[in-house]
Design a protein around this motif. Structure first.
Motif, PDB file in Angstrom:
ATOM      1  N   ARG A 249       0.840  -1.205   0.000  1.00  0.00           N
ATOM      2  CA  ARG A 249       0.000   0.000   0.000  1.00  0.00           C
ATOM      3  C   ARG A 249       0.869   1.246   0.000  1.00  0.00           C
ATOM      4  NH1 ARG A 249      -2.780  -1.202   5.426  1.00  0.00           N
ATOM      5  NH2 ARG A 249      -0.762  -2.186   5.721  1.00  0.00           N
ATOM      6  N   SER A 283      -1.113  -9.570  11.918  1.00  0.00           N
ATOM      7  CA  SER A 283      -2.485  -9.069  12.010  1.00  0.00           C
ATOM      8  C   SER A 283      -3.374  -9.954  12.868  1.00  0.00           C
ATOM      9  CB  SER A 283      -3.077  -8.960  10.605  1.00  0.00           C
ATOM     10  OG  SER A 283      -3.051 -10.221   9.972  1.00  0.00           O
ATOM     11  N   TYR A 322      -6.463 -15.259  12.666  1.00  0.00           N
ATOM     12  CA  TYR A 322      -5.893 -14.803  11.398  1.00  0.00           C
ATOM     13  C   TYR A 322      -6.964 -14.468  10.348  1.00  0.00           C
ATOM     14  CZ  TYR A 322      -3.217 -14.634   7.130  1.00  0.00           C
ATOM     15  OH  TYR A 322      -2.679 -14.215   5.934  1.00  0.00           O
ATOM     16  N   ALA A 362      -2.964  -1.207  13.899  1.00  0.00           N
ATOM     17  CA  ALA A 362      -1.945  -0.145  13.851  1.00  0.00           C
ATOM     18  C   ALA A 362      -1.783   0.372  12.424  1.00  0.00           C
ATOM     19  CB  ALA A 362      -0.619  -0.712  14.330  1.00  0.00           C
ATOM     20  N   HIS A 379       7.170 -10.615  13.010  1.00  0.00           N
ATOM     21  CA  HIS A 379       6.979 -12.052  12.866  1.00  0.00           C
ATOM     22  C   HIS A 379       7.428 -12.536  11.481  1.00  0.00           C
ATOM     23  CE1 HIS A 379       3.741 -10.425  10.576  1.00  0.00           C
ATOM     24  NE2 HIS A 379       3.091 -11.559  10.416  1.00  0.00           N
ATOM     25  N   ASN A 383       4.284  -9.615   3.821  1.00  0.00           N
ATOM     26  CA  ASN A 383       3.895  -8.214   3.607  1.00  0.00           C
ATOM     27  C   ASN A 383       4.699  -7.297   4.525  1.00  0.00           C
ATOM     28  OD1 ASN A 383       1.585  -8.519   1.716  1.00  0.00           O
ATOM     29  ND2 ASN A 383       0.727  -9.687   3.409  1.00  0.00           N
ATOM     30  N   SER A 384       4.878  -7.731   5.769  1.00  0.00           N
ATOM     31  CA  SER A 384       5.629  -6.908   6.718  1.00  0.00           C
ATOM     32  C   SER A 384       7.079  -6.750   6.262  1.00  0.00           C
ATOM     33  CB  SER A 384       5.579  -7.523   8.119  1.00  0.00           C
ATOM     34  OG  SER A 384       4.266  -7.406   8.628  1.00  0.00           O
ATOM     35  N   GLU A 387       7.129  -4.301   3.415  1.00  0.00           N
ATOM     36  CA  GLU A 387       6.864  -2.938   3.901  1.00  0.00           C
ATOM     37  C   GLU A 387       8.102  -2.367   4.593  1.00  0.00           C
ATOM     38  OE1 GLU A 387       2.079  -3.816   4.399  1.00  0.00           O
ATOM     39  OE2 GLU A 387       3.263  -3.530   6.198  1.00  0.00           O
TER      40      GLU A 387
HETATM   41  N1  UDP Z   1      -1.225  -4.675   9.497  1.00  0.00           N
HETATM   42  C1  UDP Z   1      -1.557  -3.374   9.857  1.00  0.00           C
HETATM   43  N2  UDP Z   1      -1.855  -3.121  11.149  1.00  0.00           N
HETATM   44  C2  UDP Z   1      -1.816  -4.069  12.128  1.00  0.00           C
HETATM   45  C3  UDP Z   1      -1.455  -5.398  11.760  1.00  0.00           C
HETATM   46  C4  UDP Z   1      -1.148  -5.658  10.438  1.00  0.00           C
HETATM   47  O1  UDP Z   1      -1.601  -2.469   9.007  1.00  0.00           O
HETATM   48  O2  UDP Z   1      -2.081  -3.763  13.281  1.00  0.00           O
HETATM   49  C5  UDP Z   1      -0.982  -4.986   8.081  1.00  0.00           C
HETATM   50  C6  UDP Z   1       0.503  -5.006   7.751  1.00  0.00           C
HETATM   51  O3  UDP Z   1       0.950  -3.708   7.415  1.00  0.00           O
HETATM   52  C7  UDP Z   1       0.540  -5.985   6.582  1.00  0.00           C
HETATM   53  C8  UDP Z   1      -0.586  -6.966   6.885  1.00  0.00           C
HETATM   54  O4  UDP Z   1      -1.449  -6.296   7.804  1.00  0.00           O
HETATM   55  O5  UDP Z   1       0.229  -5.320   5.374  1.00  0.00           O
HETATM   56  C9  UDP Z   1      -0.081  -8.229   7.550  1.00  0.00           C
HETATM   57  O6  UDP Z   1       0.489  -9.055   6.599  1.00  0.00           O
HETATM   58  P1  UDP Z   1       1.773  -9.952   6.911  1.00  0.00           P
HETATM   59  O7  UDP Z   1       2.012 -10.772   5.695  1.00  0.00           O
HETATM   60  O8  UDP Z   1       2.901  -9.134   7.355  1.00  0.00           O
HETATM   61  O9  UDP Z   1       1.385 -10.844   8.143  1.00  0.00           O
HETATM   62  P2  UDP Z   1       0.086 -11.686   8.561  1.00  0.00           P
HETATM   63  O10 UDP Z   1      -0.691 -10.786   9.435  1.00  0.00           O
HETATM   64  O11 UDP Z   1      -0.617 -12.073   7.305  1.00  0.00           O
HETATM   65  O12 UDP Z   1       0.669 -12.822   9.314  1.00  0.00           O
END
Ligand code: UDP
Length: 491
Positions: A249, A283, A322, A362, A379, A383-384, A387
């Protein structure tokens, strides 16, 4: 080859996304990039979901609504599917995607003007792909994780024939042609028990993956050069691979409560450059009492300030939430579970004057982008990682389950932008001393390895910025994929 947009822009693509924010966020970005870069004229995004008896998570609704408002593509919610509550996450995903097949079939068969000619889904949706053959559509998989992960899944049907006994009992590392070998301890859930339903769901998905017109991987060459070259050599399996990342994003005001968001950003504005730790284990993960205690002690030992995004602790840590991540936030963004704050250990309360705690969703990207952030304790969800790379922030990896263990390994060893913590396999806990020491090492301006990681992640940030510029490598990869099918299929 010179690519002109006009050669490809007459397609209608149907995208099928599994539930979970870790899927929905990258699928929305894929849809947005396809349309806004005029690679595809029309996109319809189907989202599968779990029947969890409560209303849709507010965060998911907010994020989807803001995409709908942009009017770039249509979103169709498939009917929620019932799953056994005691099934593991992978099995739940497999059931949801399989049971969504009749609905997607029905939807596609009624679509006209123009009829979709391309179907793009994720690995767990790959059992839907025979539908594409039925409707004479091209079929692609979008992979919102690492290329190393793609390599493992493409190689799995071969491994299934040659590996005897349980994968996790192997004394040798798992070998994939041209790729780094994988420690059996790092394999993700389907590999943990060959007799489990999940393995039997997963194997046919890997077979389907071998039959697609192409796999779009949310990565880029400089991130995973060795693996991408191995995949493209055809030695693992001959299927076209398109690295199209990073699809993340934009780091602008995200979908969370404005008041909470402003409070965090105002606080970060007051901190020194690269002085703050951002902590988030994903998340949908609920940390145990023990994990929170060690993390709190580790943060205290580091002596640094922090922003920590987490949910109130549970005796049973895990990823049960999840598929419904974000449901704790009420419509005003305030967590419904505020009352359970008393459940936190004393060590957590003791460090409150050093930082900020976010108990609901967050604004992760905005936080990571802030100049005061010096390290991300993550973790290692893919995506993290993307980012963090895109914001130039090094990582301390605390991988928990699924692809996170392999991601953490890639992040530390292949990409070289952080350190993977030693997580106890049975409890998923890391000792506080190790947490504190590792954070300090990465943030220490005098530490040679820390400096190298910070330098590398900043280099990658600049490379990532150009990936989706006009004629940038990821834009060209994506366009090439569709030019290729137009030549093959004469569309
Ligand atoms: N995310 C967020 N705020 C939160 C938790 C997660 O914006 O409090 C977003 C994070 O930026 C990412 C996605 O949710 O885009 C999580 O994807 P990731 O592959 O990192 O981990 P998952 O949560 O799928 O294990």
């Amino acid at each position: 080859m010179t690519i002109t947009n006009s050669s490809t822009n007459h397609y209608h693509a149907a995208l099928l996304c599994p539930p979970g924010m870790g899927h929905i966020i990258p699928f929305l970005e894929l849809a947005k990039h396809l349309v806004s870069h005029t690679i595809i004229t029309k996109v319809t995004l189907f989202i599968a979901s779990i029947n969890n008896k409560s209303s849709k998570p507010q965060v998911e609704t907010n994020i989807l609504q803001s995409s709908v408002k942009q009017g770039l593509f249509d979103i169709i919610h498939l009917p929620p599917i019932d799953v056994p509550t005691n099934a593991n996450m992978g099995t739940k995903l497999a059931i949801i995607m399989k049971e969504s097949i009749p609905f997607i079939y029905q939807e596609i068969s009624t679509m006209t003007s123009p009829k979709p000619t391309i179907l793009i889904t994720e690995l767990f949706g790959s059992l839907v792909l025979p539908i594409a053959e039925h409707f004479n559509m091209s079929k692609f998989v979008f992979w919102p994780s690492s290329a190393w992960n793609v390599a493992l899944s493409l190689h799995t049907p071969t491994l299934d024939k040659v590996v005897e006994g349980e994968y996790t009992d192997q004394e040798e590392f798992i070998r994939i042609p041209g790729c780094n070998p994988i420690s059996p301890c790092d394999l993700f859930s389907p590999f943990l028990d060959r007799n489990d339903q999940l393995y039997h769901e997963y194997l046919p998905m890997c077979e389907e993956l071998r039959k697609v017109d192409g796999i779009f991987v949310n990565t880029f060459l400089e991130l995973e050069a060795k693996t991408i070259l191995a995949l493209r050599s055809g030695k693992i399996y001959k299927v076209p691979i398109y690295p199209i990342g990073p699809l993340i994003r934009e780091a602008k005001k995200q979908n969370c409560d404005d008041e909470n968001r402003d409070h965090v950003i105002d606080w970060l504005d007051k901190q020194e450059e690269e002085s703050v730790i951002y902590v988030s284990l994903g998340s949908g993960y609920t940390m145990s009492h023990e994990q929170i205690k060690e993390m709190a002690l580790g943060l205290e030992l580091s002596g640094k300030k922090f922003v920590w995004s987490l949910r109130p602790p549970s005796t049973k840590a895990g990823n049960d939430r999840y598929l419904t991540a974000g449901e704790d936030a009420g419509s005003n963004g305030v967590p419904k579970t505020r009352a359970s704050v008393s459940a936190f250990p004393d060590e957590f309360h003791k460090i409150q004057n050093r930082g900020l705690v976010i108990l609901d969703w967050a604004p992760q990207l905005e936080i990571l982008k802030h100049s005061s952030i010096g390290v991300f304790v993550s973790h290692c969800g893919w995506n993290s990682i993307l980012e963090s790379v895109s914001c130039g922030v090094p990582i301390v990896g605390w991988p928990l389950f699924a692809d996170q263990l392999m991601n953490a390994e890639t992040m530390a060893k292949e990409i070289g932008i952080g350190i993977r913590l030693n997580v106890a396999q049975s409890t998923k806990v890391v000792g506080s001393e190790e947490i504190g020491k590792t954070i300090c090492k990465i943030m220490d301006k005098e530490d040679i390895e820390g400096c190298a990681m910070r330098k590398r992640v900043k280099e990658l940030k600049h490379i990532a910025e150009k990936a989706w510029s006009q004629d940038g490598p990821s834009f060209c990869e994506m366009t090439n994929a569709f030019v290729k099918i137009s030549h093959t299929n004469g569309v």
